[in-house]
Design a protein around this motif. Structure first.
Motif, PDB file in Angstrom:
ATOM      1  N   ASN A 165       1.914   1.872  -3.442  1.00  8.57           N
ATOM      2  CA  ASN A 165       0.853   2.488  -4.236  1.00  8.57           C
ATOM      3  C   ASN A 165       0.739   3.972  -3.959  1.00  8.57           C
ATOM      4  N   TRP A 166       0.873   4.350  -2.683  1.00  6.73           N
ATOM      5  CA  TRP A 166       0.828   5.774  -2.349  1.00  6.73           C
ATOM      6  C   TRP A 166       2.004   6.515  -2.949  1.00  6.73           C
ATOM      7  N   LEU A 167       3.164   5.869  -3.030  1.00 11.78           N
ATOM      8  CA  LEU A 167       4.315   6.508  -3.660  1.00 11.78           C
ATOM      9  C   LEU A 167       4.060   6.751  -5.134  1.00 11.78           C
ATOM     10  N   GLU A 226       0.825  -1.203   0.000  1.00 10.10           N
ATOM     11  CA  GLU A 226       0.000   0.000   0.000  1.00 10.10           C
ATOM     12  C   GLU A 226       0.859   1.253   0.000  1.00 10.10           C
ATOM     13  N   ALA A 227       1.977   1.189   0.734  1.00 14.59           N
ATOM     14  CA  ALA A 227       2.878   2.344   0.751  1.00 14.59           C
ATOM     15  C   ALA A 227       3.432   2.588  -0.645  1.00 14.59           C
ATOM     16  N   VAL A 247       1.136   7.230  -6.470  1.00 14.25           N
ATOM     17  CA  VAL A 247       0.209   8.357  -6.567  1.00 14.25           C
ATOM     18  C   VAL A 247       0.949   9.673  -6.354  1.00 14.25           C
ATOM     19  N   LYS A 248       1.875   9.651  -5.386  1.00 12.35           N
ATOM     20  CA  LYS A 248       2.633  10.873  -5.102  1.00 12.35           C
ATOM     21  C   LYS A 248       3.456  11.292  -6.308  1.00 12.35           C
ATOM     22  N   ASN A 252       3.500   8.266   4.763  1.00 15.61           N
ATOM     23  CA  ASN A 252       2.351   9.130   4.454  1.00 15.61           C
ATOM     24  C   ASN A 252       2.752  10.049   3.320  1.00 15.61           C
ATOM     25  N   TRP A 253       1.920  10.088   2.299  1.00 16.70           N
ATOM     26  CA  TRP A 253       2.423  10.653   1.070  1.00 16.70           C
ATOM     27  C   TRP A 253       2.332  12.170   1.024  1.00 16.70           C
TER      28      TRP A 253
END
Lengths: 255, 280
Positions: free
Chosen positions: B159-161, B156-157, B163-164, B277-278
């Motif tokens: 995936n957030w990266l 999940e981290a 998105v970032k 946390n992105w």
């Protein structure tokens, strides 16, 4: 103007005449019931829907007879159980071909492209399940993640290859997914091996992982370039894309 | 201003190859970017040639949509005509723009009576989409690696990266696009701007790699990367800006270019700070 029905006497403790009437009414009568031969009387009631096949297949046992009778109720179909195709053939899964293709990936220095010419997705699904199983043994439940990443990376490789190859690029998505999936074999082996490598050996894990990643990259890029046109002069560029894909999967395995 | 030769009536129009602005001439405002054949002197000929369907098919709204789509999404095939040598040299330019001795303008060539830019194989200054795409992928992978080394890796981290990174790319595109719009008509093809914005990920990858190898090198590499990206963007946008601009207001141009270069610092520091946390 109601019709008068002959209502049977509701007499459960009744005498012989009432009992006989009642017994007669309990016999099931199917709408298109052909006259039943008496040999079928020992079998299960619903086999009586088609007498001809049931008579021919009772030697095959109750299950075979059931399948044949229910399939031939439509009138025509398979005559008997022996004429049906084997289940794996019907599904399109050919284990010997899967084994041959998997074995061809095992040798990273000589890629056999003829065996991969017709692509199938059942081998990759099998390898995907194996990878998920080894990850599960390591305590990580990542079924959806790995499936999603396989799909996304095969789309990525498909786009990059066809864009680079230009007008004469003819890689199609099915072949691309099949090749990406089969080249996951080194990653599956890495996840099996990393179950036994102790946790504290930092650099050793990375070196082993790097070796497997390079193996997978070499296999995938060689296969992709040799199976689809237009990729020869972009071999380095395509293999970098494959390298990124397999490093991504290795991250899942080693962390 | 893309088409120095005016609307061409008989030409099929849907290549969308980016048009030159010759940086030396003042820009001549033209009625439409690609010399639309469906307006102008020859349009009646085409419409009558198609008979009854002419007006229906080439009605004004579809014409607008077609010319706009071909204006916004120029043919992506052009950006992938690269080879190994181009990639190597372009990476050298992006990472060390001070060392580039040649000029920064794109070479244009006449193609079918119109001027268009040469593809990236022949012109080192042409933008391409292969390097930005690969640099973005490398950034995501390296960021995942660095998260893992600090023990904070999870899918999940990652995936957030991703998105970032996408948000960062989008912000960079917006920055360049707004600076183009505020000066001129902003008619550079969108994929060009996307390509220029994506080159920042190469420097970013270098910074993240440095952070992985030795933690303190990050504090040297990030300012270096911001500087290099700023210089690269300024040098690349200068010919584009001067070609796009309608009026010659050179001080405003220069302020905008300096703003673009300075805005790299917060953007790259935000993108380079890799955490779970992105947002920060």
């Amino acid at each position: 103007m109601t019709k008068e029905f002959a209502v049977p006497p509701v007499d459960f403790a009744g005498g012989s005449t009432a009992g006989a009437n009642f017994q007669q009414r309990r016999v099931p009568t199917a709408p298109f019931q052909p006259p039943r031969p008496s040999s079928v009387s020992s079998s299960i009631p619903f086999m009586s829907f088609d007498a001809a096949s049931a008579a021919a297949s009772t030697p095959a046992g109750p299950f075979g007879g059931t399948i044949a009778s229910s399939s031939s109720f439509g009138g025509g179909g398979y005559a008997s159980f022996e004429d049906e195709e084997p289940l794996l053939d019907e599904l399109g899964i050919r284990p010997d071909q899967i084994w041959k293709k998997t074995r061809s990936i095992l040798n990273p220095f000589r890629i056999n492209k003829t065996v991969h010419k017709d692509s199938d997705l059942s081998g990759p699904i099998f390898l995907y399940l194996a990878l998920c199983l080894f990850q599960l043994l390591a305590g990580k439940i990542q079924f959806g993640v790995i499936l999603g990443w396989v799909v996304v990376s095969s789309i990525f490789l498909y786009i990059v290859f066809n864009m680079l190859a230009g007008r004469n690029g003819n890689l199609n998505l099915h072949t691309c997914t099949s090749l990406v999936g089969y080249s996951l074999l080194p990653v599956v082996m890495l996840s099996a091996v990393s179950l036994f490598v102790p946790q504290g050996a930092g650099p050793v894990r990375f070196v082993i992982a790097a070796a497997f990643v390079l193996w997978a990259t070499r296999a995938c890029s060689n296969l992709v370039v040799s199976l689809a046109d237009g990729g020869e002069e972009h071999r380095g560029l395509i293999s970098y894309a494959c390298f990124l894909i397999y490093t991504l999967f290795t991250l899942l395995v080693i962390f | 201003m893309y088409n120095n030769m005016g609307p061409q009536p008989g030409m099929p129009m849907h290549q969308g190859i980016p048009q030159p602005g010759m940086p030396m001439h003042p820009a001549i405002p033209q009625p439409s970017p690609f010399g639309n054949p469906f307006s102008g002197p020859g349009s009646g000929l085409i419409r009558s040639g198609l008979g009854a369907y002419g007006e229906k098919i080439f009605g004004s709204s579809s014409e607008y949509v077609q010319s706009n789509i071909s204006r916004y999404f120029s043919d992506p095939q052009y950006y992938f005509q690269v080879n190994d040598q181009y990639v190597r040299n372009k990476l050298k330019i992006v990472l060390f723009p001070f060392l580039h001795r040649g000029h920064w303008t794109r070479i244009s060539e006449p193609v079918g009576g119109r001027l268009s830019y040469k593809p990236p194989i022949y012109d080192i200054n042409a933008p391409d989409l292969y390097i930005p795409l690969m640099a973005f992928g490398t950034y995501v992978v390296l960021a995942g690696l660095s998260l893992g080394l600090y023990g904070k890796f999870s899918p999940e981290a990652l995936n957030w990266l991703f998105v970032k990174g996408m948000v960062g790319w989008f912000l960079q595109v917006m920055l360049l696009k707004i600076s183009l719009l505020s000066l001129g008509s902003g008619e550079a093809p969108l994929l060009d701007i996307v390509a220029y914005a994506g080159y920042t990920f190469t420097g970013l990858c270098l910074a993240v790699l440095g952070k992985i190898i030795w933690g303190y090198s990050y504090y040297v590499l990030i300012p270096w990367t911001c500087l290099c990206t700023g210089v690269f963007l300024v040098k690349t946008m200068k010919p584009v800006l001067f070609a796009e601009a309608r009026s010659y207001d050179s001080s405003r141009h220069h302020y905008l270019l300096i703003f673009v270069a300075l805005a790299q610092f917060p953007l790259l520091i935000w993108l380079g700070n890799i955490s779970v946390n992105w947002l920060f």
